[in-house]
Write a protein that holds these residues in place. Structure first.
Motif, PDB file in Angstrom:
ATOM      1  N   ASP A 129      69.173  60.526  55.158  1.00 25.56           N
ATOM      2  CA  ASP A 129      69.364  59.143  54.722  1.00 25.56           C
ATOM      3  C   ASP A 129      68.040  58.533  54.255  1.00 25.56           C
ATOM      4  N   LEU A 130      68.162  57.591  53.321  1.00 23.46           N
ATOM      5  CA  LEU A 130      66.968  56.851  52.900  1.00 23.46           C
ATOM      6  C   LEU A 130      66.584  55.861  53.993  1.00 23.46           C
ATOM      7  N   PRO A 131      65.304  55.614  54.147  1.00 20.43           N
ATOM      8  CA  PRO A 131      64.905  54.606  55.138  1.00 20.43           C
ATOM      9  C   PRO A 131      65.368  53.210  54.695  1.00 20.43           C
ATOM     10  N   THR A 132      65.639  52.370  55.667  1.00 22.82           N
ATOM     11  CA  THR A 132      65.983  50.969  55.365  1.00 22.82           C
ATOM     12  C   THR A 132      64.684  50.171  55.364  1.00 22.82           C
ATOM     13  N   VAL A 133      64.142  50.005  54.184  1.00 21.64           N
ATOM     14  CA  VAL A 133      62.829  49.374  54.050  1.00 21.64           C
ATOM     15  C   VAL A 133      63.001  47.858  53.933  1.00 21.64           C
ATOM     16  N   ASP A 134      62.147  47.136  54.640  1.00 24.04           N
ATOM     17  CA  ASP A 134      62.163  45.660  54.597  1.00 24.04           C
ATOM     18  C   ASP A 134      60.775  45.156  54.197  1.00 24.04           C
ATOM     19  N   ALA A 135      60.736  44.414  53.090  1.00 21.16           N
ATOM     20  CA  ALA A 135      59.452  43.892  52.601  1.00 21.16           C
ATOM     21  C   ALA A 135      59.069  42.587  53.290  1.00 21.16           C
ATOM     22  N   GLY A 136      59.967  42.043  54.121  1.00 19.11           N
ATOM     23  CA  GLY A 136      59.686  40.776  54.792  1.00 19.11           C
ATOM     24  C   GLY A 136      60.365  39.629  54.074  1.00 19.11           C
TER      25      GLY A 136
ATOM     26  N   CYS B 219      50.478  27.535  49.332  1.00 22.46           N
ATOM     27  CA  CYS B 219      49.714  26.690  48.417  1.00 22.46           C
ATOM     28  C   CYS B 219      48.648  27.533  47.713  1.00 22.46           C
ATOM     29  N   GLU B 220      48.331  27.149  46.508  1.00 19.00           N
ATOM     30  CA  GLU B 220      47.298  27.854  45.748  1.00 19.00           C
ATOM     31  C   GLU B 220      46.021  27.973  46.568  1.00 19.00           C
ATOM     32  N   GLY B 221      45.473  29.209  46.574  1.00 14.38           N
ATOM     33  CA  GLY B 221      44.247  29.453  47.325  1.00 14.38           C
ATOM     34  C   GLY B 221      44.472  29.932  48.740  1.00 14.38           C
ATOM     35  N   THR B 222      45.739  29.966  49.182  1.00 16.87           N
ATOM     36  CA  THR B 222      46.060  30.421  50.538  1.00 16.87           C
ATOM     37  C   THR B 222      46.249  31.932  50.539  1.00 16.87           C
ATOM     38  N   SER B 223      45.725  32.601  51.548  1.00 13.68           N
ATOM     39  CA  SER B 223      45.892  34.048  51.647  1.00 13.68           C
ATOM     40  C   SER B 223      47.208  34.384  52.345  1.00 13.68           C
ATOM     41  N   VAL B 224      47.787  35.509  51.976  1.00 16.80           N
ATOM     42  CA  VAL B 224      49.021  35.985  52.609  1.00 16.80           C
ATOM     43  C   VAL B 224      48.838  37.453  52.958  1.00 16.80           C
ATOM     44  N   THR B 225      49.676  37.922  53.868  1.00 17.49           N
ATOM     45  CA  THR B 225      49.678  39.335  54.249  1.00 17.49           C
ATOM     46  C   THR B 225      51.103  39.853  54.130  1.00 17.49           C
ATOM     47  N   LEU B 226      51.274  40.928  53.360  1.00 23.03           N
ATOM     48  CA  LEU B 226      52.587  41.548  53.206  1.00 23.03           C
ATOM     49  C   LEU B 226      52.609  42.860  53.986  1.00 23.03           C
ATOM     50  N   SER B 227      53.655  43.026  54.805  1.00 17.66           N
ATOM     51  CA  SER B 227      53.777  44.231  55.633  1.00 17.66           C
ATOM     52  C   SER B 227      55.214  44.731  55.577  1.00 17.66           C
TER      53      SER B 227
ATOM     54  N   GLY C 108      49.645  45.194  54.995  1.00  7.23           N
ATOM     55  CA  GLY C 108      48.995  44.632  56.174  1.00  7.23           C
ATOM     56  C   GLY C 108      47.627  44.049  55.943  1.00  7.23           C
ATOM     57  N   VAL C 109      47.181  43.979  54.688  1.00  8.83           N
ATOM     58  CA  VAL C 109      45.846  43.452  54.378  1.00  8.83           C
ATOM     59  C   VAL C 109      46.001  42.140  53.600  1.00  8.83           C
ATOM     60  N   ALA C 110      45.318  41.088  54.077  1.00  8.82           N
ATOM     61  CA  ALA C 110      45.439  39.763  53.457  1.00  8.82           C
ATOM     62  C   ALA C 110      44.883  39.762  52.035  1.00  8.82           C
ATOM     63  N   PHE C 111      45.528  38.974  51.163  1.00  7.79           N
ATOM     64  CA  PHE C 111      45.055  38.763  49.799  1.00  7.79           C
ATOM     65  C   PHE C 111      45.471  37.361  49.376  1.00  7.79           C
TER      66      PHE C 111
END
Length: 313
Positions: free
Chosen positions: A75-82, A88-96, A112-115
């Motif tokens: 089976d394919l993994p059930t991937v969740d991007a969040g 707001c402009e200029g705010t950092s986010v982290t995607l995991s 897992g690395v902020a940008f």
């Protein structure tokens, strides 16, 4: 009969090539166990949805033999991007990502690395599990622009004057130095005030305004004077640029005071700031001269008494 495949294990949605070892002059029949022949080629592509065993039958010269190959379908993994995010402009986010073993994002994002995103973007993550099977998911990061805040124009006031500061370009405003937006206050010294404006999206930006507080001039109306009635007097203010007197007096212009009066002068400096001072002009009445004698007519050699009317003081 010898059946082989390019891969004995595949991921859901993938295909495998089933290949029979070439036998000169032979015929081939491929079938699923319990099913009918679905191919007579020596090589066939299959895409099973679940783990399946295929049977190969090879016929030659009236003789036949069989072999089997099992294609395991993972089976394919059930991937969740969040969850989708709004920042707001200029705010950092982290995607995991989650649901797999390793993750690769597009748009140069590292799991897992902020940008700091510059614009609203939909990001795709590819998750790979321990079996090497991949699946994707997406997340949208909405980037709201910062409000354009205006603290107003710089101001110049005189010591003791009241002013009010009002921000614009947002929904709510917070000032430093104890200032409340739109409410009057009296600044004591020259100060640069900062306002933080927050819009309906919760995004904030700042602006500054400088309020210059000019000191009041030190105005001097001159020393108090005492004069006799009918005497010409000149009053002159100092300490400012221009002077305005009450009681119809013009600065540095002679006049005759009729009664004792306290005069007020308002002096204004080059910044338009004003202050006052006072001077008292005491006017003494002239004494009444009245000479009389005991006799208005005398004989030669006689004397007369001249008497002035008594005036106190």
């Amino acid at each position: 009969a010898d059946a082989s495949s390019s891969s004995a294990t595949i991921c859901t949605g993938a295909s495998a090539i089933l290949t029979a070892t070439s036998v000169s002059g032979a015929s081939y029949a491929w079938e699923i166990i319990g099913g009918s022949t679905f191919s007579t080629s020596s090589s066939v592509s299959v895409s099973p949805s679940s783990t399946t065993t295929y049977v190969l039958t090879v016929n030659k010269d009236g003789c036949s033999s069989t072999d089997q190959v099992t294609i395991t379908v993972n089976d394919l993994p059930t991937v969740d991007a969040g969850s989708d995010q709004t920042v707001c402009e200029g705010t950092s986010v982290t995607l995991s990502g989650s649901g797999a073993s390793s993750y690769a994002w597009n748009n140069s994002v590292t799991n897992g690395v902020a940008f700091t995103p510059s614009a609203t973007t939909t990001y795709t993550v590819t998750g790979t599990d321990a079996n090497g099977c991949e699946n994707t998911d997406q997340v949208t990061v909405t980037v709201n622009p910062l409000p354009t805040i205006d603290a107003g124009s710089n101001q110049m006031v005189c010591d003791g004057d009241q002013i009010s500061l009002s921000g614009s370009g947002s929904s709510s405003y917070s000032w430093d130095n104890g200032v409340t937006d739109g409410l009057s206050f009296t600044p004591s010294v020259t100060t640069t005030y900062t306002v933080t404006g927050t819009d309906a999206n919760g995004c904030s930006a700042t602006d500054q305004v400088t309020v210059t507080v000019n000191p009041l001039p030190t105005v001097y109306a001159g020393a108090d004077q005492t004069v006799c009635a009918g005497t010409s007097v000149i009053l002159s203010g100092t300490g400012a640029v221009s002077y305005l007197w009450d009681n119809g007096i013009t600065d540095n212009t002679a006049f005759i005071a009729s009664t004792t009066t306290t005069y007020t002068v308002t002096g204004t400096d080059g910044n338009g700031c004003s202050a006052t001072d006072q001077v008292t002009l005491t006017v003494n009445d002239l004494p009444i001269a009245d000479a009389s004698s005991s006799s208005a007519t005398i004989c030669t050699g006689a004397s007369a008494i001249l008497t002035a009317t008594s005036v106190s003081g």
